[in-house]
Design a protein around this motif. Sequence first.
Motif, PDB file in Angstrom:
ATOM      1  N   PRO A  73       0.836  -1.218   0.000  1.00 24.95           N
ATOM      2  CA  PRO A  73       0.000   0.000   0.000  1.00 24.95           C
ATOM      3  C   PRO A  73       0.867   1.262   0.000  1.00 24.95           C
ATOM      4  CG  PRO A  73      -0.697  -1.557   1.696  1.00 24.95           C
ATOM      5  CD  PRO A  73       0.595  -2.059   1.169  1.00 24.95           C
ATOM      6  N   ASP A  74       0.358   2.331  -0.619  1.00 25.46           N
ATOM      7  CA  ASP A  74       1.109   3.590  -0.666  1.00 25.46           C
ATOM      8  C   ASP A  74       1.458   4.090   0.722  1.00 25.46           C
ATOM      9  OD1 ASP A  74       1.144   3.619  -3.379  1.00 25.46           O
ATOM     10  OD2 ASP A  74      -0.515   5.047  -3.623  1.00 25.46           O
ATOM     11  N   SER A  75       0.584   3.801   1.704  1.00 24.40           N
ATOM     12  CA  SER A  75       0.820   4.291   3.064  1.00 24.40           C
ATOM     13  C   SER A  75       1.986   3.588   3.747  1.00 24.40           C
ATOM     14  CB  SER A  75      -0.448   4.129   3.911  1.00 24.40           C
ATOM     15  OG  SER A  75      -0.801   2.766   4.002  1.00 24.40           O
ATOM     16  N   GLN A  76       2.474   2.493   3.149  1.00 30.02           N
ATOM     17  CA  GLN A  76       3.599   1.764   3.731  1.00 30.02           C
ATOM     18  C   GLN A  76       4.831   1.767   2.840  1.00 30.02           C
ATOM     19  OE1 GLN A  76       2.328  -2.192   4.840  1.00 30.02           O
ATOM     20  NE2 GLN A  76       0.415  -1.460   5.739  1.00 30.02           N
ATOM     21  N   ARG A  77       4.685   2.199   1.613  1.00 29.71           N
ATOM     22  CA  ARG A  77       5.797   2.179   0.667  1.00 29.71           C
ATOM     23  C   ARG A  77       6.910   3.114   1.126  1.00 29.71           C
ATOM     24  NH1 ARG A  77       7.095   5.516  -3.492  1.00 29.71           N
ATOM     25  NH2 ARG A  77       5.185   6.716  -3.154  1.00 29.71           N
ATOM     26  N   PRO A  78       8.164   2.628   1.139  1.00 29.59           N
ATOM     27  CA  PRO A  78       9.275   3.523   1.489  1.00 29.59           C
ATOM     28  C   PRO A  78       9.352   4.705   0.533  1.00 29.59           C
ATOM     29  CG  PRO A  78       9.993   1.231   1.499  1.00 29.59           C
ATOM     30  CD  PRO A  78       8.620   1.253   0.889  1.00 29.59           C
ATOM     31  N   LEU A  79       9.676   5.856   1.074  1.00 20.62           N
ATOM     32  CA  LEU A  79       9.752   7.084   0.276  1.00 20.62           C
ATOM     33  C   LEU A  79      11.206   7.439   0.000  1.00 20.62           C
ATOM     34  CD1 LEU A  79       7.212   9.235   2.333  1.00 20.62           C
ATOM     35  CD2 LEU A  79       6.764   8.132   0.124  1.00 20.62           C
ATOM     36  N   THR A  80      11.420   8.136  -1.101  1.00 20.74           N
ATOM     37  CA  THR A  80      12.714   8.760  -1.346  1.00 20.74           C
ATOM     38  C   THR A  80      12.581  10.221  -0.941  1.00 20.74           C
ATOM     39  OG1 THR A  80      13.285   7.254  -3.148  1.00 20.74           O
ATOM     40  CG2 THR A  80      14.454   9.353  -3.066  1.00 20.74           C
ATOM     41  N   ILE A  81      13.321  10.603   0.090  1.00 19.32           N
ATOM     42  CA  ILE A  81      13.183  11.925   0.711  1.00 19.32           C
ATOM     43  C   ILE A  81      14.449  12.735   0.459  1.00 19.32           C
ATOM     44  CG2 ILE A  81      12.830  13.164   2.894  1.00 19.32           C
ATOM     45  CD1 ILE A  81      11.648  10.441   3.977  1.00 19.32           C
ATOM     46  N   LEU A  82      14.280  13.947  -0.019  1.00 14.97           N
ATOM     47  CA  LEU A  82      15.417  14.855  -0.191  1.00 14.97           C
ATOM     48  C   LEU A  82      15.296  15.984   0.828  1.00 14.97           C
ATOM     49  CD1 LEU A  82      17.926  15.908  -1.644  1.00 14.97           C
ATOM     50  CD2 LEU A  82      16.419  17.031  -3.302  1.00 14.97           C
ATOM     51  N   GLY A 112      16.006   5.276   9.630  1.00 14.97           N
ATOM     52  CA  GLY A 112      15.636   4.225  10.562  1.00 14.97           C
ATOM     53  C   GLY A 112      14.244   3.685  10.322  1.00 14.97           C
ATOM     54  N   ARG A 113      13.388   4.488   9.705  1.00  9.93           N
ATOM     55  CA  ARG A 113      12.033   4.051   9.390  1.00  9.93           C
ATOM     56  C   ARG A 113      11.958   3.358   8.027  1.00  9.93           C
ATOM     57  NH1 ARG A 113       7.248   6.865  11.463  1.00  9.93           N
ATOM     58  NH2 ARG A 113       7.662   7.311  13.651  1.00  9.93           N
ATOM     59  N   GLY A 114      13.101   3.186   7.397  1.00  9.10           N
ATOM     60  CA  GLY A 114      13.126   2.432   6.146  1.00  9.10           C
ATOM     61  C   GLY A 114      13.055   3.244   4.882  1.00  9.10           C
ATOM     62  N   HIS A 115      13.148   4.584   5.009  1.00 12.43           N
ATOM     63  CA  HIS A 115      13.072   5.427   3.819  1.00 12.43           C
ATOM     64  C   HIS A 115      14.457   5.643   3.210  1.00 12.43           C
ATOM     65  CE1 HIS A 115       8.891   6.141   4.733  1.00 12.43           C
ATOM     66  NE2 HIS A 115       9.206   6.573   5.943  1.00 12.43           N
ATOM     67  N   ASN A 116      14.469   6.019   1.947  1.00  7.20           N
ATOM     68  CA  ASN A 116      15.707   6.314   1.227  1.00  7.20           C
ATOM     69  C   ASN A 116      15.960   7.812   1.355  1.00  7.20           C
ATOM     70  OD1 ASN A 116      17.896   6.294  -0.528  1.00  7.20           O
ATOM     71  ND2 ASN A 116      16.599   6.379  -2.359  1.00  7.20           N
ATOM     72  N   ASP A 119      17.244  14.651 -11.120  1.00  2.18           N
ATOM     73  CA  ASP A 119      17.175  13.627 -12.173  1.00  2.18           C
ATOM     74  C   ASP A 119      17.666  12.279 -11.656  1.00  2.18           C
ATOM     75  OD1 ASP A 119      16.254  15.504 -13.988  1.00  2.18           O
ATOM     76  OD2 ASP A 119      18.233  15.897 -14.853  1.00  2.18           O
ATOM     77  N   LYS A 120      18.714  12.322 -10.836  1.00  2.00           N
ATOM     78  CA  LYS A 120      19.338  11.096 -10.343  1.00  2.00           C
ATOM     79  C   LYS A 120      18.557  10.475  -9.185  1.00  2.00           C
ATOM     80  CE  LYS A 120      23.710   9.401  -8.371  1.00  2.00           C
ATOM     81  NZ  LYS A 120      25.083   9.777  -7.960  1.00  2.00           N
ATOM     82  N   VAL A 121      18.155  11.303  -8.227  1.00  3.08           N
ATOM     83  CA  VAL A 121      17.527  10.789  -7.001  1.00  3.08           C
ATOM     84  C   VAL A 121      16.042  10.493  -7.188  1.00  3.08           C
ATOM     85  CG1 VAL A 121      16.921  11.418  -4.617  1.00  3.08           C
ATOM     86  CG2 VAL A 121      19.214  11.893  -5.487  1.00  3.08           C
TER      87      VAL A 121
END
Length: 398
Positions: A4-13, A39-43, A97-99
């Motif tokens: 689910p989107d609510s659990q999907r790891p996010l890529t955060i800048l 620590g919460r599993g995000h990139n 573009d990369k991230v």
Amino acid sequence: MTMPDSQRPLTILIAADTYPPHVNGAAQFGYRLAKGMTGRGHNVHVLACRQDKGKSYTEFREEGTVHRLRSHSVPTHEYFRITFPWEIRKEISLLFDKVKPDVVHIQSHYMIGEHVLYEAVKRGIRVVATNHFMPENLNPFLPFPQWFKDIVGRISWKDMGKVMGQADVVTTPTPLAAKAMHQHAFLRKVLPLSNGIDSAAYEVKDGEVIEPHHFPTVLFAGRLAEEKHVNVLIDAVAKTPVELGVRLEIVGGGEVRAALEAQVARLGLQDRVKFLGLASDAELRLAYIRADLFCMPGTAELQSLVTLEAMSASTPVLLADAMALPHLVRDGENGYLFTPNDSNDLAAKITRVLQLPPEELKQMGKASRCMVEPHSIEGTLQTFEDLYRGASYEDKAV
């Protein structure tokens, strides 16, 4: 099975104009935010200045991938660096573009934060903006007359509104700061959200033995800058009764250290005031626990993470009655407020607290510890994660 989107790891800048090894509250928050989200599993990716001359580069750290932009020193500050738009715009675009971030979190409306926001808006990427300081915080570093500084301040407030007004959500650590942003930057919706503190990290562990000081000791921790008014604290210690034997420990470095050391020598306090310099997290934790009293005389604090850390260590506090500090004191319960820049008032309250019976002083410390509970770092991280995933100001406003 699709997550689910609510659990999907996010890529955060995370865009941070000040970041470790800088020593200030905003830099520490950026680091803790990155570490917590990793620590919460995000990139997690952090974009910040490099601390010396040279080309931009990337480093891989425990809190995430940190991209360091080329930067330039400024003559009025010992470590702050600035970036030039014409040097960083293209690099920011290439980084996007990369991230390919899902969300961008800027930590100020200056330089890096500003241009990261513009790039995110252009690409339709969600933006959360957090403001950690007031434009007036820049005054000690501007070598201009006050009338000109006032003009700079008004322009900076206007720019804050222009830049952060484009974000999807705007936050700041305290209700007082949110009110100032309403009034001066004309930002209609600002969410007060504590920077958060891992209070358990400052507790004495089971079986841990920490030797107390031989004399009643006051602690200051923070950047040694003009707006912290550590000189007022030194004067106050000099005015406490000699028989009380008050000592002062000062943790931190900064542009006014030499002047403070000269003041200590002039007052003959070399045996009572100790400059500990920059301290590791472990050393600072011990300083909080061993101190009998923590003092923050600064008059430009939007929240004061060091005060929250001291309170987490069950330490009573004396805080200047200025900006957001009054929110951290219940007079007579966990400490006292004192009149800003009034060393006589501060000396009287240092004396009052340090003359308390040990059990009453301990109760004050316990009250401090109880008061930090609403500032849980886990609560702060959860709220930001919700905001990253699309929650609105209305969803989180109290």
